[in-house]
Scaffold this motif. Structure first.
Motif, mmCIF file in Angstrom:
data_model
loop_
_atom_site.group_PDB
_atom_site.id
_atom_site.type_symbol
_atom_site.label_atom_id
_atom_site.label_comp_id
_atom_site.label_asym_id
_atom_site.label_seq_id
_atom_site.Cartn_x
_atom_site.Cartn_y
_atom_site.Cartn_z
ATOM 1 N N ALA A 141 0.807 -1.335 0.002
ATOM 2 C CA ALA A 141 -0.015 0.092 -0.151
ATOM 3 C C ALA A 141 0.886 1.219 -0.006
ATOM 4 C CB ALA A 141 -1.030 0.069 1.174
ATOM 5 N N ASN A 142 2.194 1.158 0.582
ATOM 6 C CA ASN A 142 2.766 2.634 0.832
ATOM 7 C C ASN A 142 4.384 2.060 0.171
ATOM 8 O OD1 ASN A 142 0.951 4.319 2.569
ATOM 9 N ND2 ASN A 142 0.994 2.598 3.525
ATOM 10 N N PRO A 143 4.943 3.162 0.014
ATOM 11 C CA PRO A 143 6.443 2.891 -0.482
ATOM 12 C C PRO A 143 7.217 2.345 0.581
ATOM 13 C CG PRO A 143 5.754 5.065 -1.290
ATOM 14 C CD PRO A 143 4.782 4.477 -0.371
ATOM 15 N N VAL A 144 8.182 1.343 0.460
ATOM 16 C CA VAL A 144 9.085 0.760 1.302
ATOM 17 C C VAL A 144 9.990 1.794 1.513
ATOM 18 C CG1 VAL A 144 10.905 -0.858 1.210
ATOM 19 C CG2 VAL A 144 8.822 -1.375 0.501
ATOM 20 N N MET A 145 10.706 1.855 2.862
ATOM 21 C CA MET A 145 11.561 2.887 3.163
ATOM 22 C C MET A 145 12.998 1.915 3.307
ATOM 23 S SD MET A 145 13.112 5.509 4.276
ATOM 24 C CE MET A 145 12.026 6.692 4.718
ATOM 25 N N PHE A 146 13.992 2.210 2.361
ATOM 26 C CA PHE A 146 15.169 1.450 2.208
ATOM 27 C C PHE A 146 16.161 2.404 3.137
ATOM 28 C CE2 PHE A 146 13.900 -0.635 -1.683
ATOM 29 C CZ PHE A 146 14.437 -2.176 -1.106
ATOM 30 N N ARG A 147 16.894 1.773 3.841
ATOM 31 C CA ARG A 147 17.712 2.520 4.835
ATOM 32 C C ARG A 147 19.225 1.717 4.640
ATOM 33 N NH1 ARG A 147 14.517 5.670 8.219
ATOM 34 N NH2 ARG A 147 12.743 5.082 8.679
ATOM 35 N N THR A 148 20.250 2.103 5.273
ATOM 36 C CA THR A 148 21.340 1.461 5.243
ATOM 37 C C THR A 148 21.389 0.745 6.629
ATOM 38 O OG1 THR A 148 22.877 3.080 6.369
ATOM 39 C CG2 THR A 148 22.612 3.404 4.004
ATOM 40 N N HIS A 149 22.232 -0.172 6.969
ATOM 41 C CA HIS A 149 22.303 -0.904 8.130
ATOM 42 C C HIS A 149 22.763 0.245 9.499
ATOM 43 C CE1 HIS A 149 21.804 -4.985 6.875
ATOM 44 N NE2 HIS A 149 22.886 -4.998 6.323
ATOM 45 N N GLY A 150 23.785 1.243 9.067
ATOM 46 C CA GLY A 150 23.967 2.138 10.065
ATOM 47 C C GLY A 150 22.877 3.139 9.948
ATOM 48 N N GLY A 151 22.106 3.450 9.011
ATOM 49 C CA GLY A 151 20.832 4.360 9.009
ATOM 50 C C GLY A 151 19.808 3.870 9.626
ATOM 51 N N ARG A 152 19.563 2.567 9.671
ATOM 52 C CA ARG A 152 18.439 2.024 10.376
ATOM 53 C C ARG A 152 18.937 2.119 11.831
ATOM 54 N NH1 ARG A 152 16.678 -2.676 13.133
ATOM 55 N NH2 ARG A 152 14.581 -3.253 12.784
ATOM 56 N N ALA A 153 20.051 2.018 12.507
ATOM 57 C CA ALA A 153 20.466 2.187 13.843
ATOM 58 C C ALA A 153 20.333 3.760 14.151
ATOM 59 C CB ALA A 153 22.046 1.840 13.912
ATOM 60 N N ARG A 154 20.755 4.464 13.389
ATOM 61 C CA ARG A 154 20.484 5.955 13.646
ATOM 62 C C ARG A 154 19.009 6.263 13.735
ATOM 63 N NH1 ARG A 154 18.103 9.213 11.128
ATOM 64 N NH2 ARG A 154 18.090 7.886 9.201
ATOM 65 N N ALA A 155 18.155 5.673 12.552
ATOM 66 C CA ALA A 155 16.774 6.085 12.815
ATOM 67 C C ALA A 155 16.137 5.647 13.903
ATOM 68 C CB ALA A 155 16.179 5.553 11.489
ATOM 69 N N ILE A 156 16.397 4.595 14.606
ATOM 70 C CA ILE A 156 16.045 4.117 15.821
ATOM 71 C C ILE A 156 16.270 5.125 16.933
ATOM 72 C CG2 ILE A 156 16.054 2.430 17.460
ATOM 73 C CD1 ILE A 156 15.952 0.361 15.143
ATOM 74 N N GLU A 157 17.675 5.201 17.069
ATOM 75 C CA GLU A 157 18.147 6.071 18.102
ATOM 76 C C GLU A 157 17.758 7.217 18.101
ATOM 77 O OE1 GLU A 157 22.328 5.409 17.152
ATOM 78 O OE2 GLU A 157 22.294 3.384 18.165
ATOM 79 N N CYS A 158 17.491 8.025 16.905
ATOM 80 C CA CYS A 158 17.049 9.490 16.696
ATOM 81 C C CYS A 158 15.473 9.662 16.771
ATOM 82 C CB CYS A 158 17.700 10.099 15.508
ATOM 83 S SG CYS A 158 19.654 10.263 15.681
ATOM 84 N N GLY A 159 14.802 8.499 16.879
ATOM 85 C CA GLY A 159 13.182 8.475 16.876
ATOM 86 C C GLY A 159 12.531 8.642 15.495
ATOM 87 N N ASP A 160 13.463 8.679 14.656
ATOM 88 C CA ASP A 160 12.872 8.484 12.924
ATOM 89 C C ASP A 160 12.073 7.276 12.927
ATOM 90 O OD1 ASP A 160 13.850 11.004 12.791
ATOM 91 O OD2 ASP A 160 15.440 10.214 11.329
ATOM 92 N N LEU A 161 12.597 6.273 13.377
ATOM 93 C CA LEU A 161 11.841 4.888 13.350
ATOM 94 C C LEU A 161 11.442 4.505 14.813
ATOM 95 C CD1 LEU A 161 10.886 2.317 12.105
ATOM 96 C CD2 LEU A 161 13.386 1.553 11.951
ATOM 97 N N HIS A 162 10.466 4.570 15.242
ATOM 98 C CA HIS A 162 9.978 4.422 16.524
ATOM 99 C C HIS A 162 9.296 2.863 16.621
ATOM 100 C CE1 HIS A 162 8.067 4.473 20.552
ATOM 101 N NE2 HIS A 162 7.050 4.066 20.073
ATOM 102 N N ILE A 163 9.777 2.226 17.287
ATOM 103 C CA ILE A 163 9.381 0.819 17.642
ATOM 104 C C ILE A 163 8.301 0.305 18.613
ATOM 105 C CG2 ILE A 163 10.133 -1.817 17.478
ATOM 106 C CD1 ILE A 163 12.714 -0.717 16.290
ATOM 107 N N ASP A 164 7.114 -0.054 18.389
ATOM 108 C CA ASP A 164 6.468 -0.479 19.284
ATOM 109 C C ASP A 164 6.719 -1.668 20.039
ATOM 110 O OD1 ASP A 164 4.302 1.708 19.268
ATOM 111 O OD2 ASP A 164 4.037 0.815 17.152
ATOM 112 N N VAL A 165 6.924 -2.842 19.109
ATOM 113 C CA VAL A 165 7.251 -3.912 19.670
ATOM 114 C C VAL A 165 8.282 -4.890 18.934
ATOM 115 C CG1 VAL A 165 6.190 -6.407 20.450
ATOM 116 C CG2 VAL A 165 4.811 -4.463 20.278
ATOM 117 N N ALA A 166 9.299 -5.027 19.687
ATOM 118 C CA ALA A 166 10.576 -5.566 18.794
ATOM 119 C C ALA A 166 10.475 -7.135 19.146
ATOM 120 C CB ALA A 166 11.824 -5.225 19.173
ATOM 121 N N PHE A 167 10.511 -8.161 18.382
ATOM 122 C CA PHE A 167 10.499 -9.528 18.395
ATOM 123 C C PHE A 167 11.931 -9.969 18.070
ATOM 124 C CE2 PHE A 167 5.879 -8.536 17.650
ATOM 125 C CZ PHE A 167 5.366 -9.497 18.534
ATOM 126 N N ILE A 168 12.590 -10.321 19.102
ATOM 127 C CA ILE A 168 13.921 -10.815 18.889
ATOM 128 C C ILE A 168 14.240 -12.219 18.971
ATOM 129 C CG2 ILE A 168 16.311 -10.553 19.554
ATOM 130 C CD1 ILE A 168 15.569 -7.903 20.710
#
Length: 513
Positions: A141-168
Motif C-alpha cells: 500500500a505504501n512505498p518501502v523505506m530502504f535504509r542502510t544498516h547504520g542508517g537504521r540504527a541512527r533512525a531508531i536512536e534518533c526517533g525517526d523509526l519508533h518501534i512499538d514491539v521488537a520481536f528478537i
C-alpha cells in the motif's frame, strides 16, 4: 525538488512525511538529542516467561497500526517473522508497519499480508525474493523505506523509526530475558542488528527455542530491556544464514577481477601492519581476501581487524594470525558462529557501533579498505545496489553506503557486462551509494579511478596497473554489447532510498508494464 545528485524527489509521501534531500555524504550535521527509550520496571516475583505468542499479543496488546520490528540474523533461515505475522492476520490486525532489517525469500508469506492489508508499510535495509517482486509490482500500500544498516540504527536512536514491539529471535535465553546467539541448536552468531531495537523499542519480546537456567553465562542482550520471553519449537534454521557460496570463486573472469582488486590494494600503500578490511561473502569478494591472504603471509603483515558480516574465510585468517580481531555484526556461515562463541578476539558489536553516522565514531570510520559490488554504476561513480537495470528491486544498501563512506579506499568490483548488458551507464536506475564515497571500479578489463583520487592514479600508474577512465570503460562495454535501451517506468513511487544520515538519495519507480 531535486537533491545534490539531481534526482527528482517529492516534498513528502504518505506514511513517511517530509523528505529531506541528500546534500552530500558528510553534509548532514545532527543538532538533536537521541530519543529517550521508554523507562521500564519489573517487581520481584513478576515473571517474564509466557506460554506462547498469542498471550503476549493480548498482554501488550498488539493493535492496528503498530510498528513491529525483527532482525535478520537467520537470513533465509528465519521463521519468526512468518509466525508473528500469521498470528496478526488471524487476529484481524491491519495496517501494521514492519521494520525488518533485511527481507529474504523465506519471508514470501508476507506477500499475502500485503494483499489483505495486515501489513501496509515496510522498513528494511535489503530485500530479495518474492517480497521484492511483490513490491516491484506495486502490491504494498505504501512505498518501502530502504535504509542502510547504520542508517537504521541512527533512525531508531534518533526517533525517526519508533518501534512499538521488537520481536528478537534468540537461539538461547534464560527465563529473565538474557540472550545470546552463539549457543543452542539454532545458534546464528552475532545479534548485532537487534541491539538498537532492544534498547529503544517500547516492548521487547525474546523468542527462543532453547531456554536455559538463569543466569545465562554469556549475555549479548541483557534482561534489563527484555519484557517477555516466549519459547517456540523452532525460531529458524541456522543453515539458512549461509550467504551466497561462501567459497572462493573458480570463475576465471571473477578471479581476474579479484586479482586486479588485490593489486590495487597493495599499490595503494594501505596493506601494511595494522591494515583493516571489509568484504562480502560472495565468491569474488572472498577471492580478493584470498589474494590478500597470500600477500600478507609473504610480507608477514598482520592486520588490525576485519569487519562486517563474518565468514569462515575471515575466521581462518584470524586463526592464522593475519588479523588481530574480527568485529562481527552478523555471521554469514556456521564457522563464524563457532568462532564468535570460542575466540575472545572475535568481537560482537551492534549496528550503531558498526555503522551509524550519528555517534562519536562508528567502526567503519576505522576501515582502510572495503570491497563492494554493484548492479549498475554511472560515469560519476554513483552505485546502484537496490534495483537491477530493469528497475525491479533485487537488493538494498545493507552496509554498502556505510562502509563506502568510512573506508580510506572503497573498491567496487563487477563484471563489465551483467546479463549481457553494460553495468556502466550515463544515468542509472537508482542511486544507492554516492560517487563521492567510491574510489575505484575494477572490472576484468582494468581499473577506473575516481578523478577525485589523483593520488591513487599516480600510485597505480607507477605500479603498472591497467588504468582506464570510467568513460573509456563505458565505451568498451557498449562496443561489446551495444547501448542498452532505456527502460520504461511508471509514475508510481514504490520505494524511498534513504542515505545513512536520514536524507533521501533517490526514489524507486514501479517498472511499467
Amino acid at each position: 525538488m531535486k537533491n545534490l545528485l539531481n534526482r527528482e524527489l517529492p516534498d513528502s509521501l504518505p506514511e513517511i512525511g517530509l523528505l529531506r534531500p541528500y546534500n552530500g555524504a558528510f553534509a548532514a550535521i545532527p543538532d538533536m538529542r537521541r530519543c529517550a527509550p521508554k523507562v521500564k520496571y519489573r517487581f520481584p516475583g513478576n515473571k517474564k516467561l509466557r506460554e506462547d505468542l498469542e498471550s503476549v499479543f493480548d498482554e501488550i496488546p498488539v493493535t492496528d497500526g503498530m510498528t513491529l520490528s525483527f532482525h535478520h540474523h537467520f537470513r533465509n533461515g528465519d521463521s519468526l517473522v512468518n509466525q508473528v505475522l500469521d498470528i496478526a492476520s488471524r487476529r484481524g490486525l491491519k495496517n501494521l508497519r514492519i521494520a525488518l532489517s533485511s527481507v529474504f525469500p523465506v519471508h514470501a508469506p508476507m506477500v499475502a499480508h500485503f494483499k489483505d492489508r495486515t501489513v501496509t508499510y515496510l522498513d528494511t535495509d535489503y530485500m530479495s525474493g518474492p517480497v521484492a517482486a511483490a513490491v516491484s509490482q506495486g502490491l504494498l500500500a505504501n512505498p518501502v523505506m530502504f535504509r542502510t544498516h547504520g542508517g537504521r540504527a541512527r533512525a531508531i536512536e534518533c526517533g525517526d523509526l519508533h518501534i512499538d514491539v521488537a520481536f528478537i529471535a534468540a537461539p538461547t535465553a534464560d527465563e529473565y530475558g538474557n540472550l545470546n546467539g552463539t549457543e543452542g541448536p539454532t545458534a546464528c552468531g552475532s545479534l548485532g542488528y537487534a541491539f538498537p531495537d532492544m534498547e529503544y523499542a517500547d516492548c521487547v519480546v525474546a523468542v527462543t527455542d532453547s531456554l536455559v537456567p538463569y543466569p545465562l553465562q554469556k549475555v549479548s542482550i541483557p534482561q534489563t530491556r527484555v519484557d517477555y520471553v516466549v519459547t517456540l519449537p523452532s525460531i529458524g534454521d541456522p543453515k539458512g544464514i549461509v550467504s551466497g557460496t561462501t567459497q572462493v570463486t573458480k570463475d576465471p573472469v571473477q578471479l581476474k577481477i579479484a586479482s586486479l582488486a588485490s593489486q590495487a590494494i597493495v599499490a595503494s600503500g594501505l596493506l601494511k601492519n595494522g591494515f583493516s578490511f571489509q568484504t562480502g561473502a560472495g565468491g569474488a569478494s572472498l577471492a580478493v581476501a584470498s589474494y590478500l591472504r597470500k600477500v600478507m603471509k609473504q610480507k608477514s603483515i598482520v592486520g588490525s581487524f576485519a569487519l562486517g558480516g563474518i565468514t569462515g574465510y575471515l575466521v581462518s585468517m584470524l586463526e592464522e594470525g593475519l588479523f588481530e580481531r574480527l568485529i562481527d555484526v552478523q555471521g554469514f556461515d556456521l564457522e563464524a558462529v563457532r568462532s564468535l562463541k570460542s575466540n575472545p578476539n572475535h568481537l560482537e558489536v551492534g549496528a550503531g557501533m558498526y555503522a551509524s553516522p550519528f555517534n562519536s565514531g562508528c567502526v567503519v570510520n576505522q576501515l582502510d579498505c572495503v570491497v563492494l559490488g554493484a548492479t549498475e554504476m554511472d560515469t560519476r561513480f554513483n552505485v546502484n545496489v537496490v534495483t537491477g537495470s530493469d528497475g525491479h528491486i533485487m537488493g538494498g544498501s545493507g552496509g554498502h553506503s556505510d562502509a563506502a563512506a568510512g573506508a580510506k579506499l572503497t573498491i567496487v568490483t563487477a563484471n563489465l557486462l551483467r546479463s549481457r548488458l553494460p553495468i556502466l551507464r550515463d544515468d542509472i536506475v537508482t542511486i544507492t551509494t554516492p560517487g563521492e564515497t567510491v574510489d575505484i571500479l575494477v572490472t576484468e578489463y582494468g581499473i577506473a579511478v575516481n578523478p577525485r583520487r589523483q593520488d591513487l592514479i599516480e600510485r597505480f600508474t607507477a605500479a603498472g596497473l591497467p588504468l582506464m577512465t570510467i568513460e573509456q570503460m563505458k565505451s568498451l562495454a557498449e562496443e561489446i554489447a551495444g547501448v542498452p535501451e532505456p527502460i520504461s517506468l511508471s509514475e508510481k513511487i514504490i520505494a524511498v532510498v534513504e542515505y545513512r544520515d536520514g536524507t533521501i538519495i533517490d526514489v524507486v519507480y514501479q517498472p511499467a508494464g
